[in-house]
Scaffold this motif. Structure first.
Motif, PDB file in Angstrom:
ATOM      1  N   ASP A 258       0.882  -1.169   0.000  1.00  0.00           N
ATOM      2  CA  ASP A 258       0.000   0.000   0.000  1.00  0.00           C
ATOM      3  C   ASP A 258       0.922   1.222   0.000  1.00  0.00           C
ATOM      4  O   ASP A 258       1.607   1.482   0.995  1.00  0.00           O
ATOM      5  CB  ASP A 258      -0.895  -0.016   1.241  1.00  0.00           C
ATOM      6  CG  ASP A 258      -1.833   1.190   1.298  1.00  0.00           C
ATOM      7  OD1 ASP A 258      -1.875   1.963   0.320  1.00  0.00           O
ATOM      8  OD2 ASP A 258      -2.507   1.351   2.327  1.00  0.00           O
ATOM      9  N   LEU A 259       0.968   1.923  -1.126  1.00  0.00           N
ATOM     10  CA  LEU A 259       1.868   3.062  -1.282  1.00  0.00           C
ATOM     11  C   LEU A 259       1.095   4.370  -1.293  1.00  0.00           C
ATOM     12  O   LEU A 259       0.003   4.452  -1.859  1.00  0.00           O
ATOM     13  CB  LEU A 259       2.674   2.936  -2.584  1.00  0.00           C
ATOM     14  CG  LEU A 259       3.610   1.737  -2.738  1.00  0.00           C
ATOM     15  CD1 LEU A 259       4.342   1.820  -4.075  1.00  0.00           C
ATOM     16  CD2 LEU A 259       4.593   1.652  -1.589  1.00  0.00           C
ATOM     17  N   ASP A 260       1.680   5.379  -0.692  1.00  0.00           N
ATOM     18  CA  ASP A 260       1.116   6.723  -0.700  1.00  0.00           C
ATOM     19  C   ASP A 260       2.194   7.679  -1.201  1.00  0.00           C
ATOM     20  O   ASP A 260       3.113   8.027  -0.461  1.00  0.00           O
ATOM     21  CB  ASP A 260       0.668   7.117   0.704  1.00  0.00           C
ATOM     22  CG  ASP A 260       0.062   8.513   0.755  1.00  0.00           C
ATOM     23  OD1 ASP A 260      -0.273   9.061  -0.329  1.00  0.00           O
ATOM     24  OD2 ASP A 260      -0.058   9.062   1.853  1.00  0.00           O
ATOM     25  N   THR A 263       5.625   6.321  -0.579  1.00  0.00           N
ATOM     26  CA  THR A 263       5.944   5.885   0.778  1.00  0.00           C
ATOM     27  C   THR A 263       5.107   4.656   1.137  1.00  0.00           C
ATOM     28  O   THR A 263       3.907   4.597   0.833  1.00  0.00           O
ATOM     29  CB  THR A 263       5.676   7.006   1.791  1.00  0.00           C
ATOM     30  OG1 THR A 263       6.541   8.103   1.501  1.00  0.00           O
ATOM     31  CG2 THR A 263       5.943   6.539   3.223  1.00  0.00           C
ATOM     32  N   VAL A 264       5.714   3.692   1.788  1.00  0.00           N
ATOM     33  CA  VAL A 264       5.048   2.433   2.110  1.00  0.00           C
ATOM     34  C   VAL A 264       4.183   2.622   3.357  1.00  0.00           C
ATOM     35  O   VAL A 264       4.695   2.785   4.468  1.00  0.00           O
ATOM     36  CB  VAL A 264       6.077   1.312   2.348  1.00  0.00           C
ATOM     37  CG1 VAL A 264       5.353   0.004   2.661  1.00  0.00           C
ATOM     38  CG2 VAL A 264       6.992   1.147   1.146  1.00  0.00           C
ATOM     39  N   ARG A 265       2.863   2.625   3.151  1.00  0.00           N
ATOM     40  CA  ARG A 265       1.954   2.698   4.303  1.00  0.00           C
ATOM     41  C   ARG A 265       1.787   1.332   4.954  1.00  0.00           C
ATOM     42  O   ARG A 265       1.690   1.213   6.171  1.00  0.00           O
ATOM     43  CB  ARG A 265       0.595   3.229   3.868  1.00  0.00           C
ATOM     44  CG  ARG A 265       0.581   4.709   3.566  1.00  0.00           C
ATOM     45  CD  ARG A 265      -0.818   5.257   3.455  1.00  0.00           C
ATOM     46  NE  ARG A 265      -1.580   4.624   2.367  1.00  0.00           N
ATOM     47  CZ  ARG A 265      -2.666   5.150   1.820  1.00  0.00           C
ATOM     48  NH1 ARG A 265      -3.154   6.300   2.280  1.00  0.00           N
ATOM     49  NH2 ARG A 265      -3.294   4.536   0.829  1.00  0.00           N
ATOM     50  N   ASP A 266       1.739   0.297   4.122  1.00  0.00           N
ATOM     51  CA  ASP A 266       1.615  -1.071   4.645  1.00  0.00           C
ATOM     52  C   ASP A 266       2.299  -2.007   3.668  1.00  0.00           C
ATOM     53  O   ASP A 266       2.366  -1.727   2.452  1.00  0.00           O
ATOM     54  CB  ASP A 266       0.145  -1.455   4.818  1.00  0.00           C
ATOM     55  CG  ASP A 266      -0.045  -2.653   5.751  1.00  0.00           C
ATOM     56  OD1 ASP A 266       0.966  -3.172   6.277  1.00  0.00           O
ATOM     57  OD2 ASP A 266      -1.207  -3.065   5.953  1.00  0.00           O
ATOM     58  N   LYS A 289       7.809  -0.573   6.186  1.00  0.00           N
ATOM     59  CA  LYS A 289       6.723   0.319   6.591  1.00  0.00           C
ATOM     60  C   LYS A 289       7.235   1.710   6.991  1.00  0.00           C
ATOM     61  O   LYS A 289       8.189   1.848   7.752  1.00  0.00           O
ATOM     62  CB  LYS A 289       5.948  -0.303   7.748  1.00  0.00           C
ATOM     63  CG  LYS A 289       5.129  -1.510   7.318  1.00  0.00           C
ATOM     64  CD  LYS A 289       4.424  -2.160   8.495  1.00  0.00           C
ATOM     65  CE  LYS A 289       3.656  -3.401   8.059  1.00  0.00           C
ATOM     66  NZ  LYS A 289       2.991  -4.076   9.196  1.00  0.00           N
ATOM     67  N   GLY A 290       6.573   2.713   6.413  1.00  0.00           N
ATOM     68  CA  GLY A 290       6.909   4.095   6.714  1.00  0.00           C
ATOM     69  C   GLY A 290       8.076   4.659   5.939  1.00  0.00           C
ATOM     70  O   GLY A 290       8.434   5.830   6.109  1.00  0.00           O
ATOM     71  N   ARG A 292      10.264   5.483   2.266  1.00  0.00           N
ATOM     72  CA  ARG A 292      10.075   5.788   0.845  1.00  0.00           C
ATOM     73  C   ARG A 292      10.653   4.635   0.041  1.00  0.00           C
ATOM     74  O   ARG A 292      11.797   4.238   0.239  1.00  0.00           O
ATOM     75  CB  ARG A 292      10.745   7.105   0.474  1.00  0.00           C
ATOM     76  CG  ARG A 292      10.462   7.528  -0.959  1.00  0.00           C
ATOM     77  CD  ARG A 292      10.519   9.035  -1.132  1.00  0.00           C
ATOM     78  NE  ARG A 292      10.033   9.424  -2.447  1.00  0.00           N
ATOM     79  CZ  ARG A 292       8.765   9.621  -2.750  1.00  0.00           C
ATOM     80  NH1 ARG A 292       7.834   9.474  -1.810  1.00  0.00           N
ATOM     81  NH2 ARG A 292       8.398   9.979  -3.953  1.00  0.00           N
TER      82      ARG A 292
END
Length: 338
Positions: A258-260, A263-266, A289-290, A292
């Motif tokens: 799960d990328l935002d 950046t890796v959110r999950d 997690k958390g 980039r």
């Protein structure tokens, strides 16, 4: 193949009753006096090899009408245990929302076997360890508890480097299970006491001191379904093997991200072909997690995934191979357009 009695269950209660009748008839050598038959793609093989010697086989295919669902419902994926691998792999909702599930199923076995094999039986398939499947070897703790493990000092190129014990290093062979454990699936189990649900991660047991006990299922219990929470459109399965098709993994990775904005959110990472059970690489997830995402991060996650690996004489290559598989699969997932 040894003689056996064939029964056909008419419905769920009759199937459970027939299987539970053998509750006191288990034998370490035969594994169980009675076995359920769905696709039969593992059971029949092992009966022919004389590894499994049931005196009764209960055909549970009539349960397919109740246990073959493939549904997206309230943000969850519901899969019946009697759904066939090919039907699930070809489902457009699964291909769109859970590509890792479709890929684990499509990269397993052959089209003919995928048309026959049921999901419930697939996750319960038994190891491909030569010393387990060849009864001329007496020392196999899965087949003959207390006899030793021939693979420890034998030819162990395909054996596990994670989750091993001094009593067994046999590799769990499945692909679909890696997607389930990565996505926090639960498994529904039906038995004499009704229906219970457990995390999929609790279904398989590490070899420990009792390699012959492979799952947490009790006598008379059947897997009736799976539930996968959420949706994971950015997910992949990468499988490396000795040949391109119809072969088991030397190392594989089920990845969901799960990328935002990079950046890796999950992150979910599961490993196949390298462990004694379906294997969740939480150390790799913690690295991701958390952060980039870039290739350097993927490489560090691969290193973390195999931090606890222990090799034998012939399978040390799996550690290096597995690290590269994890990193490559992460990069593939990150590059997906979703």
């Amino acid at each position: 193949m040894r003689p056996f009695m064939y029964q056909r269950a008419a419905d769920v209660p009759s199937a459970v009753q027939a299987l539970a009748a053998a509750a006191s008839g288990n034998d370490p050598l035969t594994q169980a006096a009675i076995q359920p038959l769905a696709g039969g793609t593992t059971l029949i093989d092992l009966m022919k090899l004389d590894v499994m010697r049931p005196n009764t086989v209960v055909d549970i295919n009539p349960l397919a009408s109740a246990w073959s669902k493939i549904e997206l419902q309230d943000g969850k994926l519901l899969l019946g245990s009697m759904a066939r691998m090919s039907d699930v792999a070809d489902n457009p909702d699964i291909r769109r929302n859970y590509p890792v599930i479709a890929e684990t199923l499509n990269l397993a076995a052959s089209p003919q076997l995928r048309n026959m094999a049921a999901l419930g039986g697939n996750v319960l398939q038994r190891t491909r360890c030569t010393y387990f499947r060849d009864v001329s070897y007496g020392n196999c703790n899965k087949r003959n508890p207390g006899s030793g493990c021939a693979a420890l000092d034998g030819f162990n190129r395909t054996h596990a480097v994670l989750g091993t014990s001094p009593h067994c290093i046999a590799t769990y062979p499945g692909d679909f299970a890696q997607a389930l454990i990565a996505l926090d699936a639960t498994v529904e189990i039906t038995g004499r006491s009704g229906v219970r649900t457990i995390p999929f991660a609790q279904l398989h047991k590490a070899p420990g001191d009792s390699p012959q006990i492979e799952t947490s299922l009790s006598s008379g219990e059947l897997i009736s379904g799976f539930t996968i929470p959420g949706r994971w459109p950015r997910s992949v399965y990468l499988k490396t093997r000795d040949r391109q098709s119809y072969e088991f993994a030397l190392a594989s990775a089920a990845i969901a991200l799960d990328l935002d904005n990079g950046t890796v959110r999950d992150a979910r990472v599961a490993l196949g072909g390298v462990a004694t059970t379906p294997w969740r690489a939480r150390e790799a997830e913690a690295v991701l997690k958390g952060q980039r995402f870039d290739d350097a991060l993927a490489q560090r996650a691969g290193e973390a995934a195999f931090g606890a690996a222990e090799s034998r004489q012939h399978n040390a290559f799996k550690i290096a191979l597995g690290k590269r598989v994890v990193a490559h699969a992460l990069n593939r997932a990150a590059a997906m357009e979703v």
